[in-house]
Design an enzyme around this catalytic site. Structure first.
Site, PDB file in Angstrom:
ATOM      1  N   LYS A   1      -0.321  -8.648   7.430  1.00 55.77           N
ATOM      2  CA  LYS A   1      -1.755  -8.375   7.607  1.00 55.77           C
ATOM      3  C   LYS A   1      -2.128  -8.160   9.070  1.00 55.77           C
ATOM      4  O   LYS A   1      -2.981  -7.315   9.367  1.00 55.77           O
ATOM      5  CB  LYS A   1      -2.579  -9.527   7.025  1.00 55.77           C
ATOM      6  CG  LYS A   1      -2.591  -9.474   5.511  1.00 55.77           C
ATOM      7  CD  LYS A   1      -3.704 -10.306   4.942  1.00 55.77           C
ATOM      8  CE  LYS A   1      -3.632 -10.284   3.432  1.00 55.77           C
ATOM      9  NZ  LYS A   1      -4.723 -11.000   2.810  1.00 55.77           N
TER      10      LYS A   1
ATOM     11  N   GLU B   1     -11.875 -14.788  12.609  1.00 55.78           N
ATOM     12  CA  GLU B   1     -12.531 -13.585  12.107  1.00 55.78           C
ATOM     13  C   GLU B   1     -13.938 -13.896  11.640  1.00 55.78           C
ATOM     14  O   GLU B   1     -14.260 -15.033  11.334  1.00 55.78           O
ATOM     15  CB  GLU B   1     -11.767 -13.044  10.887  1.00 55.78           C
ATOM     16  CG  GLU B   1     -10.523 -12.289  11.204  1.00 55.78           C
ATOM     17  CD  GLU B   1      -9.877 -11.727   9.951  1.00 55.78           C
ATOM     18  OE1 GLU B   1      -8.956 -10.940  10.104  1.00 55.78           O
ATOM     19  OE2 GLU B   1     -10.298 -12.075   8.821  1.00 55.78           O
TER      20      GLU B   1
ATOM     21  N   ARG C   1       1.981  -0.006  -3.408  1.00 55.34           N
ATOM     22  CA  ARG C   1       2.554   0.086  -4.758  1.00 55.34           C
ATOM     23  C   ARG C   1       1.609   0.884  -5.637  1.00 55.34           C
ATOM     24  O   ARG C   1       0.477   1.173  -5.245  1.00 55.34           O
ATOM     25  CB  ARG C   1       2.725  -1.317  -5.342  1.00 55.34           C
ATOM     26  CG  ARG C   1       1.420  -2.101  -5.346  1.00 55.34           C
ATOM     27  CD  ARG C   1       1.382  -3.185  -6.383  1.00 55.34           C
ATOM     28  NE  ARG C   1       0.013  -3.539  -6.663  1.00 55.34           N
ATOM     29  CZ  ARG C   1      -0.631  -4.549  -6.085  1.00 55.34           C
ATOM     30  NH1 ARG C   1      -0.032  -5.321  -5.218  1.00 55.34           N
ATOM     31  NH2 ARG C   1      -1.892  -4.809  -6.408  1.00 55.34           N
TER      32      ARG C   1
END
Lengths: 746, 216, 473
Positions: C120, C214, C316
């Site tokens: 991430k 964050e 995916r």
């Protein structure tokens, strides 16, 4: 009747001979047997004078035969003599050598370890009609003429702990110690304090003990013997043995026997010879200082003359040690010379055993030097003369450099620092003043503060270096195959792909965390700063000092397979910029066994770390123990390396041991086990003796995880267990938080 | 509940179980030279550290793995025709005939004669943590349970829900489930022995001890 | 494309069925696997029906890569399709598949892409490096307490400037994941305490003190951009956006709508069309930047006032691929994203550009699951007696549940999530698709019972209720 008693004694002597020479010298034995049988038949009908004559003749026959056999004694025969229940034991010595004694902390089997006996004793000496009682502390193994509970003189960990405790007492009281070594080896128990770790602590203690220590060897079985024998003088009984392993054990290894199978008598006999374990051998090697001659076929309790000899020899040894420690003032030198006179009766000679503080210091230094130098002549070093000269010079330079830097500068650092600080602030002021017009000219403005939005939503600078993979990757990672974790049945681990397992996972099972064994290069290349490794002493080679049969080929094979010259690699390296000296015991070189070459490199590395004031880290990739094919040359590395470690630690360094895979035997029971900071990589095994040896010597079955590092941690043998992937971080942490005062980066 | 004698007779008529040895995963199978009729044993030793008899080796992704016997008994069948071929996971490789030990017979009899608490649905079952430690430390027979007691944790699809015991008060006499494996709905999890039945149970045990002859 | 390829389907259930059908359509051979639990699953039956020789194998576990690769070798497979879940985003598996001696084609992005976008922090930095908006806060682990506090302080100020009444800051261990080591902070005074707690936790747990700080974004819609690219990685196209905001309590998606917003029938507080355009362009830029070479999904959150932030990239095919396909036409033809993934994955060039892709109407995907929405979406276990739906031309249903009857029920395996079917509904506009959807759910017959005789529980009522909430904040 009197003659019956005498015949009985002769029969005893005959039985003794039979025990010592099983299946050998049949002619001599049958001659004695016949003589005895004839006498038994004849004597009841004989007149007293005839009996007397007959007895004398028989006695004479026995003596002559014994003398003849004495000349034919093989090393294995001596081993049998030493093990015979009739051999003198510590109690006989206490009774006959000392004038009075009190056993401390034990009455028969009522003691924590009946195999280790401690006693306070004194020897009475006279000089010009004055009587002096000279106290000593006697420590020794008690075989008790075969008493079951004595365990054959095999001391348990707590027995050795007791010995160490009383050594401390003797040091406090300032009296010499006489240690009598009558042990086939340490009893392999891991319970606290642990066989290996306690022996290591004992050796470490003796390496700095400030009272004279005299050791007398009768049966010196490897680690067990070393636990009390790091002495200023080592005496050895002429029929004793001092060896790295029992001849049977060596034969089992040589014959590659497994699971308690017995080696043939012939092989055992050969091994006993090849191990060079007799008194003469060890005197030649320099690991004992003197031999005390025993009566023919070994000393037994009724050889009273022998005890007198022992008394004279221990007195002489103690006197000599004391006098040497005091330094060689002319008077003392004369005394020393007199001591060398064999005819002198030391009972009528007096040397005070008291030592001044300086003398004590010298005593320790002399003892340490003695062991550091031991086996020095056996090292095979192919370094050129110029190279050696260069080494010697650089050693000296470092000595001077460090004296200057650390002793002179550090001591005066505060004043020095103040001066530097002032100079620096002056310089800053000066700079501002000079550059002012220039800056004005350039119109350099204050940097605008970045807006908070920009700061929070745009890319920041980040030097991302920790994510890259390992520097060194095992060859096993190149194979395209799956590998099963040995614990997959219990813990449900899935097979891993070798390239994943041996590269990215660093050999750690991704499910259960089991650590697969890795090559030594993994830690060597992944835990230190890249390109910071500098190897030294590369020219020292493992050899075959005893010329053990077939061993040259095996050593050559190991060298060829590993590309190394010995099982020990020593180098300097950095961890995050911190310099340190590292020694690696390579588990793949003859099982990581330690011999003269490994010991010497270790000692040199410790010395270098001490000189340079670097931390000293030992990564034990694996060790099976002392290299048995080197016999006592190997065993002597235990005290030798421990002395080097003690010197280093006392000089204020940080000595840190990291175990991996399997570590057993002598090294753990000495220079590794004595470290204050011992860590293990997960899934490693640490112990004194492997499961097979424990089963053979104690008959106890042990659990498969008996030696596991977590067990060792619970028992208090080590200080922590590390994940392999965290070794670097943990080493860095250790460098910051542990260790003595003299590390350069402090 | 059936009559003990009857069950015992039935067991005597067939005093063994036959279990298939299956391939634990896919791979190429190679049999050892084990013959039909050979005696085999499961894991033995004080710590179960001695592995069972080596029956075959299955190689997958160049990784050979031993297929070991997990019970004492006789190799009844070996499907040697599979030697050297690829097999799917779960393919039978042979059959072990295992003769019941006294303990196993007792356990079977009790399953028939005592109150069995069954699994309500197919799932994995665990004891609640405090019961679990008690069972592991002191054995299941020290645990007394009563109706409405929270006894199990049912685990399926990564979710765990508690399950209460219902039935007579008594001690847990035997446990029939393995925490690692799914239990089918209706299969007994435990048998419970109420205090008043204890003497009867002891009779059964004594009877088996005297009557049952353990086979090879 | 080389039609000699044989595809190992390393998955089960609905996606296995879909891949099989796609292979058949492309004229490729396949090999399917199943475990003992799954014997009666529809994908096994279909494999028997459609497959040729060596096309069905029993394995011990879907999670065991060795098992799959061993089957691949035995069956002579030349490519692996991981589906979703299991090995789909496991870069080690992809690496092993392509780097082993008998290498296979991994139908999915190359392993480096999976690895880089699976991280991430790395994704966030990549996004920022090309100006893709991400959640305000740090984009690298912070190790220094003063710096951490400074970041938190500016974050609070920034949120106040943005007009957020109750600013929140999220502190999380950078090495963590799966919801562990995350805490919210309400004001700067408590920050230091929380920071230290998380840092110590991270040190103990992950041996890394790094902490991320964050903004905690509240009140947002969850949008996705469907991206497809061929192996060249140079010409990615998108298949529109999806809105996946309707989720279970466990943050599991239950209902997805394409496109992501519908400004033609719902009024938003911002220019919805522009936002959709912005996120698709950002997603394609980033795909080009990393050389993305398969199907993938860029996940975004869009706040109530129309600020998009990139959350992560799913490397995916996703469960909800069908709903994007439902609203898309390539050169006027219907499209199957799974088939496209296989086709391009095996080396075919895309063969069309963004201009060839057109969008029509609105699509909805319902995930029909045996679960109890009233008790925390607990999975329901038991037998299915009847499962029927009405065939309509605006409806497509994908399922691996075989036709069941009270005499021959289908037992839901307990090892896996009890997903039963995906119902994909299409309508010309939002009103029509809602009506169609309700119609579909109304006529769905799903009956069953468990061991205790209780009737089957499913989320059908939940889906009905949520249908009217589609695409709204």
């Amino acid at each position: 009747m009197e003659w019956e008693k005498q015949l009985h004694q002769l029969a005893d002597r005959l039985n003794y001979i039979k025990d010592i020479f099983p299946g050998k010298h049949a002619e001599d034995i049958s001659e004695l047997e016949n003589g005895l049988a004839a006498a038994r038949e004849r004597f009841p009908d004989c007149a007293a004078a005839e009996v007397q004559a007959g007895l004398a003749a028989l006695e004479d026959l026995f003596f002559r035969t014994e003398c003849r056999l004495e000349d034919k004694l093989t090393p294995m025969d001596k081993v049998r003599i030493v093990r015979h229940p009739q051999r003198v034991c510590l109690r006989d010595i206490l009774e006959n050598v000392y004038d009075n004694y009190t056993e401390i902390g034990g009455q028969g089997e009522h003691t924590n370890d009946p195999a280790m006996v401690i006693a306070r004793a004194y020897i009475t000496r006279k000089r010009n009609g004055d009587v002096y009682h000279q106290p000593v502390l006697v420590i020794g193994h008690e075989k008790g003429h075969g008493e079951e509970f004595r365990n054959g003189g095999s001391a348990k960990p707590w027995g050795n702990a007791k010995a160490k405790h009383y050594m401390g007492v003797a040091e406090t009281e300032g009296i010499p110690i006489h240690a009598y070594v009558f042990t086939p080896g340490g009893y392999p128990l891991e319970d606290y304090p642990g066989a290996a770790q306690q022996i290591a602590k004992n050796i470490y203690e003796m390496a700095g003990l400030t009272v004279p220590l005299i050791a007398v060897f009768s049966e010196g079985g490897s680690g067990g013997a070393e636990a009390i024998s790091l002495a200023d003088r080592r005496l050895m009984l002429s029929h004793g043995y001092y060896s790295v392993i029992s001849p049977e054990g060596a034969a089992a290894i040589e014959g590659r026997l497994r699971g308690g199978a017995r080696a043939s008598a012939d092989l055992v006999e050969r091994c006993a010879r090849d191990l060079h374990l007799t008194a003469e051998d060890n005197l030649k090697f320099g690991y004992v200082d003197k031999i005390i001659q025993e009566p023919v076929l070994g000393a037994r309790p009724y050889h009273y003359e022998f005890f007198r000899t022992v008394r004279q020899e221990v007195l002489r040894a103690t006197d000599e040690v004391v006098l040497k420690a005091r330094g060689l003032a002319p008077l003392r030198a004369a005394m020393l010379r007199r001591l060398r006179d064999r005819e002198l009766n030391l009972d009528e000679f007096f040397v005070s055993w008291k030592l001044s503080r300086a003398a004590r210091q010298r005593l320790v230094e002399m003892r340490q030097n003695k062991f550091i130098k031991a086996s020095y002549g056996e090292v095979r070093n192919t370094r050129s003369v110029m190279g050696r000269l260069g080494d010697a010079w650089s050693e000296q330079w470092w000595e001077i450099y460090n004296r200057l830097i650390y002793d002179l500068y550090q001591r005066n650092r505060r004043t020095f620092g103040n001066v530097v600080e002032e100079v620096r602030s002056e310089w800053e002021m000066f700079k501002i003043r000079v550059l002012k017009p220039w800056n004005k000219l350039r119109g350099k403005t204050e940097e605008v503060a970045v807006t908070s939005e920009e700061e929070l939503t745009t890319l920041s600078d980040w030097d991302e270096n920790s994510r890259s993979g390992w520097n060194w990757v095992s060859k096993k990672a190149r194979e395209d195959r799956a590998v099963s974790c040995p614990y997959s049945a219990q813990r449900g681990c899935m097979d891993m792909w070798a390239p994943d397992l041996y590269d990215e996972f660093a050999g750690v099972c991704s499910t259960c965390g089991h650590h697969f064994p890795m090559e030594y290069q993994w830690v060597m290349n992944n835990c230190f700063d890249e390109g910071s490794l500098y190897e030294f002493n590369t020219e020292v080679e493992a050899g075959n000092p005893l010329n053990f049969p077939d061993f040259d080929a095996k050593i050559a094979d190991a060298k060829q397979k590993t590309g190394l010259k010995s099982g020990c690699i020593t180098f300097e390296a950095r961890i995050d910029g911190v310099q340190c000296v590292v020694a690696i015991l390579v588990g793949s070189f003859r099982g990581g066994s330690v011999g003269v070459a490994e010991g010497s490199k270790f000692v040199a590395a410790a010395d270098r770390a001490r000189r340079k004031r670097y931390p000293f880290i030992v990564y034990c990739h694996g060790t099976a123990g002392i290299r048995i094919q080197e016999g006592t040359h190997g065993v002597i590395q235990m005290p030798r390396c421990t002395v080097a470690v003690r010197r280093y630690i006392e000089a204020g360094g940080l000595y840190l041991v990291l175990y991996d895979t399997k570590s057993y035997g002598g090294p753990v029971a000495s220079f590794l086990g004595c470290a204050f900071y011992q860590f293990a990589i997960r899934s490693s095994d640490i112990g004194f003796a492997g499961p097979g040896v424990i089963k053979n010597t104690t008959g106890i079955d042990i659990a498969p995880d008996h030696h596991n590092c977590y067990k060792a941690l619970s028992r208090g043998h080590i200080q922590g267990v590390w994940d392999r992937r965290d070794v670097r971080v943990n080493l860095r942490q250790a460098l910051e938080t542990m260790g003595g005062r003299n590390l350069y980066y402090r | 509940m059936r009559d003990i004698a009857e069950v015992l007779e039935a067991l005597k008529a067939e005093p063994y179980t036959e279990k298939e040895v299956c391939a634990p995963h896919s791979g190429v199978i190679t049999f050892t030279d084990i013959a039909e009729g050979a005696k085999v044993h499961g894991f033995t030793g004080m710590w179960k550290e001695i592995p069972g008899t080596h029956i075959a080796t299955i190689t997958r992704e160049k990784n050979p793995r031993k297929v070991l016997a997990n019970e004492r008994g006789v190799m009844q069948k070996v499907y040697r025709e599979l030697d050297g071929t690829f097999v799917e996971s779960g393919t039978p490789l042979g059959v072990i005939r295992h003769y019941l030990t006294r303990q196993e017979v007792v356990s079977r009899l009790l399953k028939e004669s005592l109150y069995a608490f069954c699994a309500p649905e197919r799932a994995k079952y665990y004891f609640t943590p405090d019961i679990d430690t008690k069972v592991k430390m002191l054995g299941c027979r020290t645990v007394t349970i009563h109706d409405g007691m929270e006894l199990f944790i049912v685990s399926r699809m990564k979710r765990e829900v508690p399950l209460c015991y219902s039935g007579p008060t008594g001690i847990i006499y035997d446990v029939y489930f393995d925490q690692q494996k799914n239990v089918d709905a209706g299969a007994p999890l435990i048998v419970v022995c109420p205090p008043d039945q204890q003497s009867a149970v002891e009779d059964v045990v004594a009877r088996v001890q005297s009557e049952w002859v353990e086979g090879e | 494309m080389n039609r000699k390829h044989k595809v190992l389907i390393a998955n089960r259930g609905e996606i296995a069925v879909r891949i099989m059908q796609a292979c058949k359509k492309l004229g490729l051979e396949f090999v399917s696997v199943y475990t003992a639990e799954d014997v009666s699953s529809g994908h096994v039956a279909l494999a028997r029906e459609l497959g040729g020789e060596k096309s069905l194998y029993r394995i011990s576990s879907y999670h065991d890569a060795n098992e799959l690769l061993c089957i691949a070798d035995e069956a002579g497979a030349t490519a692996v399709h991981p589906g979703y879940g299991f090995f789909a985003e496991d870069f080690r598996f992809a690496r092993r598949v392509t780097e082993r001696e008998r290498s296979l084609v991994f139908i999915g992005p190359s392993w480096r892409v999976i690895r880089d976008l699976g991280d991430k922090i790395n994704t966030k930095r990549l996004a920022r490096s090309i100006g893709v908006p991400t959640v305000p806060g740090s984009d690298r682990p912070i190790y220094d307490e003063l710096e951490a506090e400074k970041v938190a302080r500016t974050l609070f100020e920034y949120q106040l400037q943005q007009g957020i009444a109750r600013p929140l800051v999220l502190v999380k261990a950078s090495a963590g994941g799966g919801g562990m080591g995350i805490e919210e902070v309400y004001d700067i005074d408590t920050f230091r305490q929380v920071y230290r707690r998380i840092r110590n936790y991270a040190m103990r747990q992950f041996k890394d003190e790094g902490v991320l700080i964050e903004q905690r974004v509240t009140d947002f819609n969850h949008l996705e951009v469907q991206v497809l690219s061929d192996r060249s990685g140079r010409n990615p196209v998108h298949f529109g956006t999806r809105n996946c905001s309707i989720q279970s309590t466990g943050r599991q998606k239950r209902l997805e709508v394409a496109p992501g917003f519908d400004p033609s029938s719902i009024e938003y507080g911002f220019d919805a069309a522009a936002v959709l355009d912005e996120i698709t362009q950002h997603s394609l830029n980033m795909a080009r930047k990393v050389g993305y070479d398969s199907v993938g999904t860029w996940e975004w959150i869009v706040t109530r006032d129309g600020h998009p932030f990139l959350m992560e990239v799913n490397t995916r095919i996703q469960v909800e691929n069908g709903v994007s396909a439902a609203i898309s036409r390539v050169k006027g033809q219907e499209v199957d994203l799974i088939a496209e993934q296989i086709r391009t994955g095996l080396g075919d060039a895309l063969g069309y550009t963004q201009d060839d892709i057109t969008f029509h109407g609105v699509g909805v995907e319902y995930r029909i699951i045996a679960e109890d929405p009233d008790s925390g979406f607990a999975p329901w276990v038991g037998d299915i007696d009847r499962f029927q739906w009405e065939e309509r031309d605006w409806c497509r249903l994908h399922t691996h549940v075989p036709s069941a009857s009270p005499e021959k029920p289908y037992t839901i395996p307990t090892e896996f999530d009890p997903n039963l079917a995906l119902g994909i509904i299409w309508g010309r506009d939002l009103a029509e698709v809602s009506a169609n959807g309700l119609d579909f759910l109304e006529h769905l017959v799903l009956e069953g019972h468990n061991g205790k005789g209780e009737p089957l529980k499913s989320n059908v009522e939940f889906l009905k209720k949520k249908t009217e909430r589609m695409l709204r904040f």
